[in-house]
Motif scaffolding. Structure first.
Motif, PDB file in Angstrom:
ATOM      1  N   UNK A 152     -10.029  38.756  49.709  1.00 26.86           N
ATOM      2  CA  UNK A 152      -9.713  37.504  48.798  1.00 26.86           C
ATOM      3  C   UNK A 152     -11.121  37.022  48.178  1.00 26.86           C
ATOM      4  N   UNK A 153     -11.056  37.136  46.744  1.00 25.18           N
ATOM      5  CA  UNK A 153     -12.254  36.502  46.318  1.00 25.18           C
ATOM      6  C   UNK A 153     -11.576  34.814  45.320  1.00 25.18           C
ATOM      7  N   UNK A 154     -10.230  35.390  45.064  1.00 23.15           N
ATOM      8  CA  UNK A 154      -9.600  34.167  44.085  1.00 23.15           C
ATOM      9  C   UNK A 154      -8.088  34.813  44.149  1.00 23.15           C
ATOM     10  N   UNK A 155      -7.390  33.951  43.537  1.00 24.74           N
ATOM     11  CA  UNK A 155      -6.046  34.084  43.189  1.00 24.74           C
ATOM     12  C   UNK A 155      -5.590  35.304  42.338  1.00 24.74           C
ATOM     13  N   UNK A 156      -6.293  35.973  41.870  1.00 28.71           N
ATOM     14  CA  UNK A 156      -6.164  37.351  41.251  1.00 28.71           C
ATOM     15  C   UNK A 156      -6.349  38.587  41.781  1.00 28.71           C
ATOM     16  N   UNK A 171     -20.470  30.538  48.618  1.00 29.67           N
ATOM     17  CA  UNK A 171     -20.152  30.495  47.174  1.00 29.67           C
ATOM     18  C   UNK A 171     -18.715  30.868  47.062  1.00 29.67           C
ATOM     19  N   UNK A 172     -18.199  31.761  47.655  1.00 33.89           N
ATOM     20  CA  UNK A 172     -16.800  32.293  47.697  1.00 33.89           C
ATOM     21  C   UNK A 172     -15.722  31.275  48.407  1.00 33.89           C
ATOM     22  N   UNK A 173     -16.379  30.664  49.263  1.00 36.70           N
ATOM     23  CA  UNK A 173     -15.548  29.932  50.342  1.00 36.70           C
ATOM     24  C   UNK A 173     -14.604  28.715  49.640  1.00 36.70           C
ATOM     25  N   UNK A 174     -15.522  28.281  48.565  1.00 36.87           N
ATOM     26  CA  UNK A 174     -14.633  27.167  47.929  1.00 36.87           C
ATOM     27  C   UNK A 174     -13.505  27.937  47.031  1.00 36.87           C
ATOM     28  N   UNK A 175     -13.259  29.143  46.870  1.00 30.55           N
ATOM     29  CA  UNK A 175     -12.266  29.797  46.059  1.00 30.55           C
ATOM     30  C   UNK A 175     -11.165  30.015  47.254  1.00 30.55           C
ATOM     31  N   UNK A 176     -11.592  30.642  48.261  1.00 32.70           N
ATOM     32  CA  UNK A 176     -10.939  31.124  49.233  1.00 32.70           C
ATOM     33  C   UNK A 176     -10.068  30.267  50.072  1.00 32.70           C
ATOM     34  N   UNK A 179      -6.489  29.111  49.601  1.00 30.24           N
ATOM     35  CA  UNK A 179      -5.839  30.042  49.698  1.00 30.24           C
ATOM     36  C   UNK A 179      -5.434  30.207  51.127  1.00 30.24           C
ATOM     37  N   UNK A 180      -6.451  30.201  51.891  1.00 27.30           N
ATOM     38  CA  UNK A 180      -6.366  30.348  53.313  1.00 27.30           C
ATOM     39  C   UNK A 180      -5.323  29.299  53.827  1.00 27.30           C
ATOM     40  N   UNK A 181      -5.361  27.915  53.106  1.00 21.46           N
ATOM     41  CA  UNK A 181      -4.761  26.912  53.906  1.00 21.46           C
ATOM     42  C   UNK A 181      -3.166  27.220  53.375  1.00 21.46           C
ATOM     43  N   UNK A 182      -3.013  27.673  52.210  1.00 22.26           N
ATOM     44  CA  UNK A 182      -1.623  27.850  51.600  1.00 22.26           C
ATOM     45  C   UNK A 182      -0.990  29.049  52.735  1.00 22.26           C
TER      46      UNK A 182
END
Length: 261
Positions: free
Chosen positions: A21-25, A50-55, A58-61
């Motif tokens: 998972x990198x982002x919601x796409x 850097x990727x953590x902020x985006x992922x 989503x992990x919380x969701x």
């Protein structure tokens, strides 16, 4: 919008690892969302700080109880993820491996001209990492399980600008068959998922990718591009016991694009 998913929680009690998972796409996000909708509990990884902020959102969701960094090129990180899963859960039911990489100079150039270091890096991230994950997952799949990786049509046909990644995906698909044969006696199934072209972060590195998207849309019998949710729902089905006699497959989720001349 996500595709409709039956309310029945068909994967209740199942636990799995989602990598990529990198982002919601991301295709991995489509898979994670489907698995969670079917009731599975998920462990999620992110590439780096850097990727953590985006992922992380989503992990919380996904209500993921395990959220860890994983760069498969960093020694020890894969092992640390599986050790954490062993401590937290003790067992594992599925792994989704949705990562691939090739240095830009190697990916953009001819296969004929691929430098050794670029070739090895492409194979390490795109193929060997899946084999290594299978090795680490095997002892945790005490009741059987399913391993998934992502491939593409460029593994069997020459796709313009896909170049060295086509070579890596061909190796990956061969690895799927060998892993399926070796792990089958333990009840572990192995599949390669082959989506049609998708506008993801990974695909952005392929030259003239927009033209490939348009070609897929006009050529596929469905006359539509697939979505990450299409991919996710089909992948989640293969983790269900109803698919227990399916293994070693390359499953095309591409609106029929691969059958056309």
């Amino acid at each position: 919008m996500p595709i409709p998913i039956a309310k029945a929680r068909l994967l209740d009690g199942k636990r799995g690892l989602i990598v990529g998972i990198a982002n919601d796409r991301s295709i991995a996000w489509g898979c994670a969302r489907a698995f969670r909708a079917f009731g599975a509990e998920l462990a999620v990884t992110y590439l780096n700080d850097k990727a953590r902020a985006h992922v992380e959102p989503l992990a919380r969701e996904l209500e993921a109880p395990i959220f860890l960094p994983l760069d498969v090129a960093v020694p020890g990180q894969m092992e640390a993820v599986f050790e954490a899963i062993a401590r937290e859960w003790g067992t594992l039911d599925f792994v989704v491996h949705s990562i691939a990489f090739s240095p830009q100079g190697t990916l953009a150039g001819r296969v004929t001209d691929a430098p050794l270091d670029g070739f090895l890096k492409t194979m390490e991230i795109s193929c060997w990492s899946f084999i290594r994950m299978a090795h680490l997952a095997e002892p945790l799949m005490t009741e059987g399980g399913t391993l998934f990786t992502m491939t593409y049509y460029g593994s069997e046909r020459v796709v313009e600008n896909y170049n060295i990644m086509g070579v890596a995906k061909a190796a990956l698909e061969s690895a799927v068959r060998y892993l399926a044969a070796e792990l089958g006696p333990r009840g572990i199934r192995v599949h390669a998922i082959s989506p049609g072209p998708l506008a993801t972060r990974a695909s952005s590195g392929i030259p003239e990718f927009d033209a490939l998207l348009e070609k897929a849309k006009t050529k596929a019998p469905a006359r539509e591009l697939v979505s990450i949710d299409d991919v996710g729902a089909a992948t989640a089905f293969l983790a269900h016991d109803a698919a227990r006699r399916m293994t070693g497959q390359v499953l095309y989720i591409d609106g029929g694009y691969h059958i056309m001349d």
